[in-house]
Write a protein that holds these residues in place. Structure first.
Motif, PDB file in Angstrom:
ATOM      1  N   MET A  88       0.852  -1.197   0.000  1.00 18.31           N
ATOM      2  CA  MET A  88       0.000   0.000   0.000  1.00 18.31           C
ATOM      3  C   MET A  88       0.879   1.235   0.000  1.00 18.31           C
ATOM      4  N   GLU A  89       0.472   2.264  -0.769  1.00 18.65           N
ATOM      5  CA  GLU A  89       1.270   3.479  -0.851  1.00 18.65           C
ATOM      6  C   GLU A  89       0.880   4.448   0.269  1.00 18.65           C
ATOM      7  N   PHE A  90       1.909   5.022   0.898  1.00 16.43           N
ATOM      8  CA  PHE A  90       1.727   5.990   1.974  1.00 16.43           C
ATOM      9  C   PHE A  90       2.523   7.252   1.660  1.00 16.43           C
ATOM     10  N   ALA A  91       2.190   8.327   2.357  1.00 11.47           N
ATOM     11  CA  ALA A  91       2.970   9.562   2.306  1.00 11.47           C
ATOM     12  C   ALA A  91       2.975  10.166   3.702  1.00 11.47           C
ATOM     13  N   VAL A  92       3.962  11.016   3.969  1.00 11.35           N
ATOM     14  CA  VAL A  92       4.077  11.644   5.284  1.00 11.35           C
ATOM     15  C   VAL A  92       3.998  13.161   5.133  1.00 11.35           C
ATOM     16  N   ILE A  93       3.064  13.774   5.846  1.00 15.35           N
ATOM     17  CA  ILE A  93       2.936  15.233   5.897  1.00 15.35           C
ATOM     18  C   ILE A  93       3.695  15.730   7.117  1.00 15.35           C
ATOM     19  N   LYS A  94       4.516  16.751   6.947  1.00 13.71           N
ATOM     20  CA  LYS A  94       5.250  17.359   8.072  1.00 13.71           C
ATOM     21  C   LYS A  94       4.704  18.765   8.306  1.00 13.71           C
ATOM     22  N   VAL A  95       4.559  19.121   9.573  1.00 17.60           N
ATOM     23  CA  VAL A  95       4.114  20.474   9.924  1.00 17.60           C
ATOM     24  C   VAL A  95       4.895  20.951  11.142  1.00 17.60           C
ATOM     25  N   LYS A  96       5.431  22.167  11.036  1.00 19.04           N
ATOM     26  CA  LYS A  96       6.159  22.783  12.144  1.00 19.04           C
ATOM     27  C   LYS A  96       5.454  24.075  12.530  1.00 19.04           C
ATOM     28  N   GLY A  97       5.169  24.221  13.815  1.00 20.81           N
ATOM     29  CA  GLY A  97       4.497  25.427  14.299  1.00 20.81           C
ATOM     30  C   GLY A  97       4.945  25.768  15.702  1.00 20.81           C
ATOM     31  N   GLN A  98       4.651  26.996  16.118  1.00 22.23           N
ATOM     32  CA  GLN A  98       5.009  27.399  17.481  1.00 22.23           C
ATOM     33  C   GLN A  98       4.283  26.542  18.503  1.00 22.23           C
ATOM     34  N   SER A  99       2.989  26.319  18.274  1.00 22.45           N
ATOM     35  CA  SER A  99       2.183  25.483  19.169  1.00 22.45           C
ATOM     36  C   SER A  99       0.911  25.120  18.434  1.00 22.45           C
ATOM     37  N   PHE A 100       0.243  24.082  18.915  1.00 20.04           N
ATOM     38  CA  PHE A 100      -0.969  23.605  18.268  1.00 20.04           C
ATOM     39  C   PHE A 100      -2.066  23.392  19.313  1.00 20.04           C
ATOM     40  N   MET A 101      -3.303  23.581  18.861  1.00 19.75           N
ATOM     41  CA  MET A 101      -4.449  23.351  19.735  1.00 19.75           C
ATOM     42  C   MET A 101      -4.972  21.929  19.524  1.00 19.75           C
ATOM     43  N   MET A 102      -5.836  21.505  20.428  1.00 18.72           N
ATOM     44  CA  MET A 102      -6.421  20.177  20.336  1.00 18.72           C
ATOM     45  C   MET A 102      -7.064  19.958  18.968  1.00 18.72           C
ATOM     46  N   HIS A 103      -6.664  18.885  18.291  1.00 22.30           N
ATOM     47  CA  HIS A 103      -7.211  18.459  17.001  1.00 22.30           C
ATOM     48  C   HIS A 103      -6.824  19.354  15.826  1.00 22.30           C
ATOM     49  N   GLN A 104      -6.037  20.400  16.060  1.00 22.51           N
ATOM     50  CA  GLN A 104      -5.765  21.368  14.994  1.00 22.51           C
ATOM     51  C   GLN A 104      -5.117  20.719  13.766  1.00 22.51           C
ATOM     52  N   ILE A 105      -4.078  19.912  13.968  1.00 17.04           N
ATOM     53  CA  ILE A 105      -3.378  19.319  12.830  1.00 17.04           C
ATOM     54  C   ILE A 105      -4.294  18.362  12.082  1.00 17.04           C
ATOM     55  N   ARG A 106      -5.031  17.546  12.796  1.00 17.03           N
ATOM     56  CA  ARG A 106      -5.931  16.588  12.149  1.00 17.03           C
ATOM     57  C   ARG A 106      -7.002  17.306  11.335  1.00 17.03           C
ATOM     58  N   LYS A 107      -7.450  18.453  11.809  1.00 18.64           N
ATOM     59  CA  LYS A 107      -8.455  19.211  11.048  1.00 18.64           C
ATOM     60  C   LYS A 107      -7.827  19.938   9.855  1.00 18.64           C
ATOM     61  N   MET A 108      -6.606  20.433  10.016  1.00 15.59           N
ATOM     62  CA  MET A 108      -5.908  21.056   8.890  1.00 15.59           C
ATOM     63  C   MET A 108      -5.761  20.054   7.749  1.00 15.59           C
ATOM     64  N   ILE A 109      -5.367  18.835   8.086  1.00 19.81           N
ATOM     65  CA  ILE A 109      -5.201  17.796   7.069  1.00 19.81           C
ATOM     66  C   ILE A 109      -6.558  17.340   6.538  1.00 19.81           C
ATOM     67  N   GLY A 110      -7.536  17.212   7.424  1.00 24.20           N
ATOM     68  CA  GLY A 110      -8.869  16.791   7.002  1.00 24.20           C
ATOM     69  C   GLY A 110      -9.480  17.730   5.981  1.00 24.20           C
ATOM     70  N   LEU A 111      -9.280  19.030   6.165  1.00 29.46           N
ATOM     71  CA  LEU A 111      -9.857  20.001   5.238  1.00 29.46           C
ATOM     72  C   LEU A 111      -9.161  19.944   3.875  1.00 29.46           C
ATOM     73  N   VAL A 112      -7.846  19.775   3.880  1.00 28.78           N
ATOM     74  CA  VAL A 112      -7.123  19.653   2.606  1.00 28.78           C
ATOM     75  C   VAL A 112      -7.576  18.393   1.857  1.00 28.78           C
ATOM     76  N   ILE A 113      -7.756  17.297   2.554  1.00 28.26           N
ATOM     77  CA  ILE A 113      -8.249  16.079   1.911  1.00 28.26           C
ATOM     78  C   ILE A 113      -9.624  16.324   1.286  1.00 28.26           C
ATOM     79  N   ALA A 114     -10.502  17.018   2.014  1.00 29.66           N
ATOM     80  CA  ALA A 114     -11.843  17.310   1.506  1.00 29.66           C
ATOM     81  C   ALA A 114     -11.790  18.136   0.224  1.00 29.66           C
ATOM     82  N   VAL A 115     -10.843  19.074   0.160  1.00 31.23           N
ATOM     83  CA  VAL A 115     -10.703  19.913  -1.043  1.00 31.23           C
ATOM     84  C   VAL A 115     -10.153  19.087  -2.205  1.00 31.23           C
ATOM     85  N   VAL A 116      -9.091  18.315  -1.956  1.00 34.61           N
ATOM     86  CA  VAL A 116      -8.460  17.528  -3.021  1.00 34.61           C
ATOM     87  C   VAL A 116      -9.438  16.483  -3.571  1.00 34.61           C
TER      88      VAL A 116
END
Length: 283
Positions: A130-158
């Protein structure tokens, strides 16, 4: 629920001979101390951290358009789709109001503003057919669920469920229905101490908190424990495939007023979500 490849813990300890080996002998194999450095007396690994890097490993069929029938084992991400994914991820860079990407924060809450330094998806690779890919994100700080929602929204658009303009809308004051990607693939890669390193890293008494000598051990640990766990769980439980089936129930077009009208007698999913133990990072 979130794996870690480069977590830092601060503690007071007697520096006895072979201390790392002796600590690791008392730990299960999937928890390892990989390195140790002496720090200043008032050092606190949580409070002194000035940035964090997370990765998110996902099967690439998540980016297949909704109108295409795909078999997960045979899907391969094409160059054009990867370029579009990276174009969308790069939109997150800079300071934005992420109140739509967490729970219990209003649009005018100053703490909802977060600074993202970089975000991108690497080249895909095949594991267990199975093919996989890795998304990297660097930030000062993150809130609860923030990264998962950032990725979820991009998936919805694509995938074609939402227009690209939803990213800009989500940083405004109106309520936007942002889907939350599964927690399975999320890994804390690194915590950064750049200010500490500038002040104390070369003072002659302390080492900079950089882990170049441990990079190989970290890579081996990920290949041995973290990646197989993500891959095997995905294949057995189909968490991404099952989550993708929920995207059609999200309303990506309604304004806040319409959403309030449609949900007079019930709260939206983001209003009632609590901590599920897979939070990206909560302040």
């Amino acid at each position: 629920g979130v794996s870690a490849a480069g977590q830092i813990v601060s503690l007071k300890v007697r520096l006895i001979d072979d201390i790392l080996e002796k600590i690791n002998n008392h730990l299960p194999s999937h928890i390892r101390i990989l390195g140790l450095k002496r720090v200043t007396g008032g050092f606190n690994s949580k409070n002194k951290c000035d940035a964090r890097t997370y990765s998110y490993m996902l099967p690439t069929f998540a980016f297949a358009h909704k109108d295409c029938e795909v078999q997960p084992e045979f899907y391969r991400l094409d160059k054009e789709t990867l370029e579009r994914v990276n174009k969308l991820l790069s939109c997150y860079k800079g300071t934005h109001n992420f109140h739509n990407f967490t729970s219990q924060k209003g649009p005018r809450d100053p703490s909802a503003k977060r600074y993202i330094m970089e975000m991108y998806c690497g080249e895909p690779f095949v594991r267990e057919n199975m093919e996989f890919a890795v998304i990297k994100v660097k930030g000062q700080s993150f809130m609860m669920h923030q990264i998962r929602k950032m990725i979820g929204l991009v998936i919805a658009v694509v995938k074609g469920y939402a227009a690209e303009s939803i990213l800009e809308r989500s940083w405004g004051e109106e309520k936007v229905d942002v889907p939350k990607a599964p927690g399975l693939g999320l890994v804390l890669e690194r915590v950064h101490f750049e200010k500490y390193n500038r002040r104390f890293g070369n003072d002659g008494l302390h080492e900079p908190l950089e882990w170049t000598e441990e990079e190989e051990k970290i890579a081996v640990f990920k290949e041995q424990y973290i990646y197989p766990t993500i891959i095997n769980t995905e294949r057995e439980e189909k968490s991404m495939a099952n989550w993708l089936n929920t995207l059609p129930i999200h309303d990506f077009n309604s304004s806040a007023v319409e959403m309030q009208t449609n949900n007079k007698n019930s709260k939206t999913s983001s209003d009632v979500e609590g901590s599920d133990g897979c939070g990206d990072d909560s302040d």
